[in-house]
Enzyme design. Structure first.
Site, PDB file in Angstrom:
ATOM      1  N   ASP A  81      19.815  35.657  28.279  1.00 31.25           N
ATOM      2  CA  ASP A  81      21.077  36.083  28.903  1.00 31.25           C
ATOM      3  C   ASP A  81      21.245  35.273  30.183  1.00 31.25           C
ATOM      4  O   ASP A  81      20.270  34.720  30.701  1.00 31.25           O
ATOM      5  CB  ASP A  81      21.170  37.607  29.139  1.00 31.25           C
ATOM      6  CG  ASP A  81      20.007  38.228  29.869  1.00 31.25           C
ATOM      7  OD1 ASP A  81      19.319  37.526  30.650  1.00 31.25           O
ATOM      8  OD2 ASP A  81      19.783  39.445  29.685  1.00 31.25           O
ATOM      9  N   GLU A 103       4.522  38.808  29.324  1.00 27.71           N
ATOM     10  CA  GLU A 103       4.528  38.601  30.786  1.00 27.71           C
ATOM     11  C   GLU A 103       3.142  38.660  31.427  1.00 27.71           C
ATOM     12  O   GLU A 103       2.926  39.422  32.381  1.00 27.71           O
ATOM     13  CB  GLU A 103       5.489  39.611  31.439  1.00 27.71           C
ATOM     14  CG  GLU A 103       6.899  39.489  30.893  1.00 27.71           C
ATOM     15  CD  GLU A 103       7.905  40.437  31.548  1.00 27.71           C
ATOM     16  OE1 GLU A 103       7.501  41.362  32.275  1.00 27.71           O
ATOM     17  OE2 GLU A 103       9.122  40.230  31.325  1.00 27.71           O
ATOM     18  N   ASN A 135       4.747  35.863  25.311  1.00 23.53           N
ATOM     19  CA  ASN A 135       6.156  35.799  25.732  1.00 23.53           C
ATOM     20  C   ASN A 135       6.215  35.953  27.255  1.00 23.53           C
ATOM     21  O   ASN A 135       5.533  36.807  27.825  1.00 23.53           O
ATOM     22  CB  ASN A 135       6.868  36.985  25.051  1.00 23.53           C
ATOM     23  CG  ASN A 135       8.362  36.995  25.171  1.00 23.53           C
ATOM     24  OD1 ASN A 135       9.017  35.997  24.866  1.00 23.53           O
ATOM     25  ND2 ASN A 135       8.926  38.129  25.592  1.00 23.53           N
ATOM     26  N   HIS A 168      15.868  34.588  30.787  1.00 24.49           N
ATOM     27  CA  HIS A 168      16.791  35.404  31.586  1.00 24.49           C
ATOM     28  C   HIS A 168      17.250  34.546  32.773  1.00 24.49           C
ATOM     29  O   HIS A 168      16.546  34.432  33.776  1.00 24.49           O
ATOM     30  CB  HIS A 168      16.097  36.681  32.082  1.00 24.49           C
ATOM     31  CG  HIS A 168      15.720  37.625  30.991  1.00 24.49           C
ATOM     32  ND1 HIS A 168      16.672  38.270  30.220  1.00 24.49           N
ATOM     33  CD2 HIS A 168      14.520  38.034  30.528  1.00 24.49           C
ATOM     34  CE1 HIS A 168      16.053  39.041  29.338  1.00 24.49           C
ATOM     35  NE2 HIS A 168      14.758  38.913  29.495  1.00 24.49           N
ATOM     36  N   GLU A 178      14.843  36.129  24.734  1.00 25.52           N
ATOM     37  CA  GLU A 178      15.578  37.200  25.436  1.00 25.52           C
ATOM     38  C   GLU A 178      16.729  36.627  26.246  1.00 25.52           C
ATOM     39  O   GLU A 178      16.985  37.051  27.385  1.00 25.52           O
ATOM     40  CB  GLU A 178      14.622  37.974  26.366  1.00 25.52           C
ATOM     41  CG  GLU A 178      13.417  38.573  25.676  1.00 25.52           C
ATOM     42  CD  GLU A 178      12.544  39.438  26.584  1.00 25.52           C
ATOM     43  OE1 GLU A 178      12.990  39.799  27.692  1.00 25.52           O
ATOM     44  OE2 GLU A 178      11.411  39.746  26.175  1.00 25.52           O
TER      45      GLU A 178
HETATM   46  C1  XIL Z   1      14.207  45.791  29.165  1.00 23.20           C
HETATM   47  C2  XIL Z   1      15.163  46.646  28.342  1.00 23.20           C
HETATM   48  O1  XIL Z   1      16.226  45.846  27.886  1.00 23.20           O
HETATM   49  C3  XIL Z   1      15.663  47.792  29.183  1.00 23.20           C
HETATM   50  O2  XIL Z   1      16.453  48.665  28.394  1.00 23.20           O
HETATM   51  C4  XIL Z   1      14.492  48.568  29.763  1.00 23.20           C
HETATM   52  O3  XIL Z   1      14.966  49.576  30.634  1.00 23.20           O
HETATM   53  C5  XIL Z   1      13.567  47.632  30.534  1.00 23.20           C
HETATM   54  O4  XIL Z   1      13.151  46.584  29.679  1.00 23.20           O
HETATM   55  N1  XIL Z   1      11.621  41.412  29.708  1.00 23.20           N
HETATM   56  C6  XIL Z   1      11.187  42.019  28.550  1.00 23.20           C
HETATM   57  C7  XIL Z   1      11.966  43.144  27.974  1.00 23.20           C
HETATM   58  O5  XIL Z   1      10.227  41.548  27.946  1.00 23.20           O
HETATM   59  O6  XIL Z   1      11.126  44.078  27.320  1.00 23.20           O
HETATM   60  C8  XIL Z   1      12.803  43.847  29.018  1.00 23.20           C
HETATM   61  O7  XIL Z   1      13.643  44.793  28.348  1.00 23.20           O
HETATM   62  C9  XIL Z   1      13.616  42.851  29.802  1.00 23.20           C
HETATM   63  C10 XIL Z   1      12.714  41.877  30.518  1.00 23.20           C
END
Ligand code: XIL
Length: 315
Positions: free
Chosen positions: A238, A131, A172, A208, A236
């Site tokens: 969802d 990020e 990422n 996401h 990641e």
């Molecule tokens: C999230 C985890 O899933 C949670 O359990 C934690 O509280 C916060 O982080 N982007 C990312 C991940 O790169 O590391 C994050 O994971 C979600 C968003």
């Protein structure tokens, strides 16, 4: 049909999932997680982050991360490492020290080198940088950028390469899945790093998403990245909705899962897909986005949702 087996049969390297240490005491959860035909790849959701692995400067703690690495290896699942350098989930010593360029460079080199080195030869790909950009494509203002400018990216990537020459090194981010200012910034960064011979192997698209709100032009955008000579992955995935879920929302979610999987399937350089946990029971969404949830392909009772079939259709 099981999703990793299906993805492999369609030429992808893996279908996988994030998991996290507290969930592993749930034996019904483990029974599905441990199925290497369903999940051929695992990402630790938290336990490789800086606060977990180097809570005090120079003192490394591997208990949580080792547990997930051991589990994946026992199941024959490959691993994505997540992550080396991120503005979030930092131990307080990183955010509270008054750094110079030299001392922060050294701290990044020690952190990335030790973390990646601890798992040398055991990790398929590392999110070395997580990020780095704001949504408008400007650099995120954090301790790394504010102390070192953009050079922190090169410092971390070179430390990771030296520590494990066989791991694929990724940057990422989210909201880069479709074309736009943030995707352009990432594409420009890839070009700059490549031109300077900085080690960069892949770009991770977190993905996401919100039901009904996927960007258009994902495949074309993916191809712009692979054309630069990097592989890509969906890291990641969802797709959340405003609760309560309804049959109509679940049907749209199924379509949306198909859309994003299809985009990866259509691009040769898209190596695999990771969901950010497979069950709504352990999704990060409800605690992060108030009133939203039901983002995963399995519900909180481990029943497959329409989204599961949407994934299968996409491969
Ligand atoms: C999230 C985890 O899933 C949670 O359990 C934690 O509280 C916060 O982080 N982007 C990312 C991940 O790169 O590391 C994050 O994971 C979600 C968003």
């Amino acid at each position: 049909v099981k999703l990793h087996t299906l993805a492999k049969s369609k030429g992808k390297l893996y279908f996988g999932t994030a998991t996290d240490n507290p969930e592993l005491t749930d034996t019904a959860y483990d029974a599905i997680l441990d199925d290497g035909a369903m999940f051929g790849q695992i990402t630790p959701g938290n336990s490789m982050k800086w606060d977990a692995t180097e809570p005090t400067q120079g003192t490394f703690t591997w208990t949580g991360a080792d547990q997930i690495v051991d589990l994946a290896q026992a199941n024959g699942q490959i691993l994505r490492g997540h992550n080396c350098v991120w503005y979030n989930q930092l131990p307080s010593w990183v955010t509270s020290t008054t750094w110079t360029a030299a001392t922060l460079t050294s701290a990044i080199q020690t952190h990335c080198g030790t973390l990646v080195g601890h798992y040398k030869g055991q990790i398929y790909s590392w999110d070395v940088i997580n990020e780095p950009f704001n949504d408008d494509g400007t650099w995120r203002s954090d301790v790394f950028y504010n102390t070192l400018g953009t050079t922190y990216v090169q410092i971390a990537l070179e430390a990771a390469r030296a520590a494990d020459p066989d791991a694929k090194l990724y940057i990422n981010d989210y909201n880069i899945e479709g074309p736009g200012a943030k995707a352009t910034a990432m594409l420009n960064l890839v070009q700059t790093l490549k031109a300077a011979s900085v080690p960069i192997d892949g770009i991770g698209f977190q993905s996401h998403f919100i039901v009904g709100e996927l960007p258009s032009g994902i495949q074309t955008n993916f191809e712009a990245f692979t054309a630069q000579g990097v592989e890509i992955a969906i890291t990641e995935l969802d797709i959340r909705m405003t609760l309560p879920s309804t049959p109509a929302l679940l049907a749209q979610q199924k379509k949306d899962y198909t859309t994003i999987i299809s985009a990866c399937q259509a691009v040769t350089g898209c190596v695999g897909v990771t969901v950010w946990d497979w069950t709504d029971k352990y999704s990060w969404v409800p605690s992060t986005f108030s009133g939203q949830g039901a983002a995963c392909p399995w519900d909180e009772n481990f029943i497959r949702k329409p989204a599961y079939d949407g994934i299968a259709i996409g491969f």
